[in-house]
Design a protein around this motif. Sequence first.
Motif, PDB file in Angstrom:
ATOM      1  N   HIS A 113       0.812  -1.219   0.000  1.00 37.67           N
ATOM      2  CA  HIS A 113       0.000   0.000   0.000  1.00 37.67           C
ATOM      3  C   HIS A 113       0.842   1.264   0.000  1.00 37.67           C
ATOM      4  O   HIS A 113       1.894   1.309   0.607  1.00 37.67           O
ATOM      5  CB  HIS A 113      -0.865   0.093   1.258  1.00 37.67           C
ATOM      6  CG  HIS A 113      -1.612  -1.150   1.580  1.00 37.67           C
ATOM      7  ND1 HIS A 113      -2.788  -1.485   0.965  1.00 37.67           N
ATOM      8  CD2 HIS A 113      -1.359  -2.139   2.460  1.00 37.67           C
ATOM      9  CE1 HIS A 113      -3.220  -2.630   1.455  1.00 37.67           C
ATOM     10  NE2 HIS A 113      -2.379  -3.053   2.362  1.00 37.67           N
ATOM     11  N   HIS A 116      -3.063   3.843   3.737  1.00 38.47           N
ATOM     12  CA  HIS A 116      -3.078   3.129   5.035  1.00 38.47           C
ATOM     13  C   HIS A 116      -2.026   3.696   5.994  1.00 38.47           C
ATOM     14  O   HIS A 116      -1.530   2.986   6.846  1.00 38.47           O
ATOM     15  CB  HIS A 116      -2.791   1.624   4.864  1.00 38.47           C
ATOM     16  CG  HIS A 116      -3.888   0.825   4.242  1.00 38.47           C
ATOM     17  ND1 HIS A 116      -4.627  -0.117   4.920  1.00 38.47           N
ATOM     18  CD2 HIS A 116      -4.371   0.818   2.975  1.00 38.47           C
ATOM     19  CE1 HIS A 116      -5.504  -0.672   4.104  1.00 38.47           C
ATOM     20  NE2 HIS A 116      -5.378  -0.123   2.910  1.00 38.47           N
ATOM     21  N   ASP A 123      -8.914  -2.670   5.021  1.00 38.24           N
ATOM     22  CA  ASP A 123      -9.345  -3.555   3.929  1.00 38.24           C
ATOM     23  C   ASP A 123     -10.237  -4.653   4.484  1.00 38.24           C
ATOM     24  O   ASP A 123      -9.879  -5.310   5.469  1.00 38.24           O
ATOM     25  CB  ASP A 123      -8.123  -4.200   3.263  1.00 38.24           C
ATOM     26  CG  ASP A 123      -7.333  -3.212   2.425  1.00 38.24           C
ATOM     27  OD1 ASP A 123      -7.907  -2.204   1.995  1.00 38.24           O
ATOM     28  OD2 ASP A 123      -6.132  -3.471   2.204  1.00 38.24           O
ATOM     29  N   HIS A 210      -9.283  -4.184  -6.149  1.00 35.46           N
ATOM     30  CA  HIS A 210     -10.441  -4.102  -5.248  1.00 35.46           C
ATOM     31  C   HIS A 210     -11.642  -4.926  -5.721  1.00 35.46           C
ATOM     32  O   HIS A 210     -12.788  -4.511  -5.602  1.00 35.46           O
ATOM     33  CB  HIS A 210     -10.853  -2.630  -5.027  1.00 35.46           C
ATOM     34  CG  HIS A 210      -9.789  -1.834  -4.341  1.00 35.46           C
ATOM     35  ND1 HIS A 210      -8.727  -1.293  -5.007  1.00 35.46           N
ATOM     36  CD2 HIS A 210      -9.598  -1.525  -3.028  1.00 35.46           C
ATOM     37  CE1 HIS A 210      -7.932  -0.672  -4.154  1.00 35.46           C
ATOM     38  NE2 HIS A 210      -8.417  -0.812  -2.941  1.00 35.46           N
ATOM     39  N   HIS A 213     -11.559  -7.508  -2.315  1.00 36.13           N
ATOM     40  CA  HIS A 213     -11.763  -6.815  -1.044  1.00 36.13           C
ATOM     41  C   HIS A 213     -12.251  -5.395  -1.323  1.00 36.13           C
ATOM     42  O   HIS A 213     -12.125  -4.905  -2.434  1.00 36.13           O
ATOM     43  CB  HIS A 213     -10.460  -6.764  -0.222  1.00 36.13           C
ATOM     44  CG  HIS A 213      -9.478  -5.720  -0.677  1.00 36.13           C
ATOM     45  ND1 HIS A 213      -8.578  -5.926  -1.709  1.00 36.13           N
ATOM     46  CD2 HIS A 213      -9.250  -4.456  -0.254  1.00 36.13           C
ATOM     47  CE1 HIS A 213      -7.839  -4.836  -1.883  1.00 36.13           C
ATOM     48  NE2 HIS A 213      -8.224  -3.918  -1.013  1.00 36.13           N
ATOM     49  N   HIS A 215     -12.026  -1.374   0.320  1.00 34.19           N
ATOM     50  CA  HIS A 215     -11.129  -0.573   1.158  1.00 34.19           C
ATOM     51  C   HIS A 215     -11.951   0.580   1.733  1.00 34.19           C
ATOM     52  O   HIS A 215     -12.439   1.422   0.995  1.00 34.19           O
ATOM     53  CB  HIS A 215      -9.983  -0.076   0.262  1.00 34.19           C
ATOM     54  CG  HIS A 215      -9.028   0.884   0.900  1.00 34.19           C
ATOM     55  ND1 HIS A 215      -7.724   0.992   0.502  1.00 34.19           N
ATOM     56  CD2 HIS A 215      -9.190   1.796   1.881  1.00 34.19           C
ATOM     57  CE1 HIS A 215      -7.131   1.929   1.224  1.00 34.19           C
ATOM     58  NE2 HIS A 215      -8.009   2.434   2.068  1.00 34.19           N
TER      59      HIS A 215
HETATM   60 ZN    ZN Z   1      -6.582  -0.928   1.129  1.00 34.09          ZN
END
Ligand code: ZN
Length: 301
Positions: A113, A116, A123, A210, A213, A215
């Motif tokens: 990343h 973050h 996530d 993405h 998952h 975010h």
């Molecule tokens: Zn993320």
Amino acid sequence: MGKRLSIALALLATAGLVQASASPWAKIETATPGPPRVIGKVSYGCISGAEALPETGVGYVSIRRHRNRFYGHPETLKLVQGLGEELAKRRQDRKLMIGDLSQPRGGLMSSMHRSHQNGVDVDVWFTLTESVEHAKKLAPEGNDPPSMLQADKRLTSQHWGEDQLFLLKTAAENPQVERIFINPGIKLAVCASQGPDAPWLQKLRPWHGHDAHFHVRLKCPEGSPDCEQQAPLPPGSGCGAELASWFKPKPAVKPTKEAEKPPAKPVKPAPPPIPPQCRPVLAQGTDAKLAEQRADFLSTH
Ligand SMILES: [Zn+2]
């Protein structure tokens, strides 16, 4: 691209990698004490007084704990715990898998990343698990849970269902949530199923990847005057032209003669890796070797 420029870019990319892998933030194992304070931006910041997300709680499991990226602002932990509780009300046999939050003091990570960094990002995997042990099998390091999209970029009913839609909507309707990144293919399907005017769709921001998952990013929490909020979301649900732009075929590149080529754009210098308010957060600690490395890092940045 000219040969010299490509060599220069390759060198810069290598330098970036070296810098990221040398990030002293990644070596810090403890949060700083004191009240929680989010500092700087998501991609250029840190956090003091972060709290650790427990490995498991009602309706959730925090995975890949060896990365030590399960720290965040208490509001971020509250979001995870609230989402887990909502899922648990819905079904008892499945739990959320929570991926990376931030490092103990945030800052630049050594991999994966750029954001973050200041304790407000988390996530959440779309695939649900049964238990801590099951999660280890589903998502071992280096093997991500499945994508929600088929090869044609449409949702796959094999993995996507009502639970996934419920989680996205529940997260988006949380007033502390500022935006959620998801793949454009997922947003397209959600816009189609919810109608383009559903207000919660505004927070769903299409982005690359993405698809396994989502975010979640929180607003700057109260009591963090040095937290820098991202630019506001564009108005509307974002289901129209903006989303369509992700699916436009790329224009074919016409070969141009050398003389017609526009001059190369100057390479944007990388931002300095640490905001001034983060320097004391990074410097705090007693480990002599680490302190030396940090002093080294601070003296060059
Ligand atoms: Zn993320």
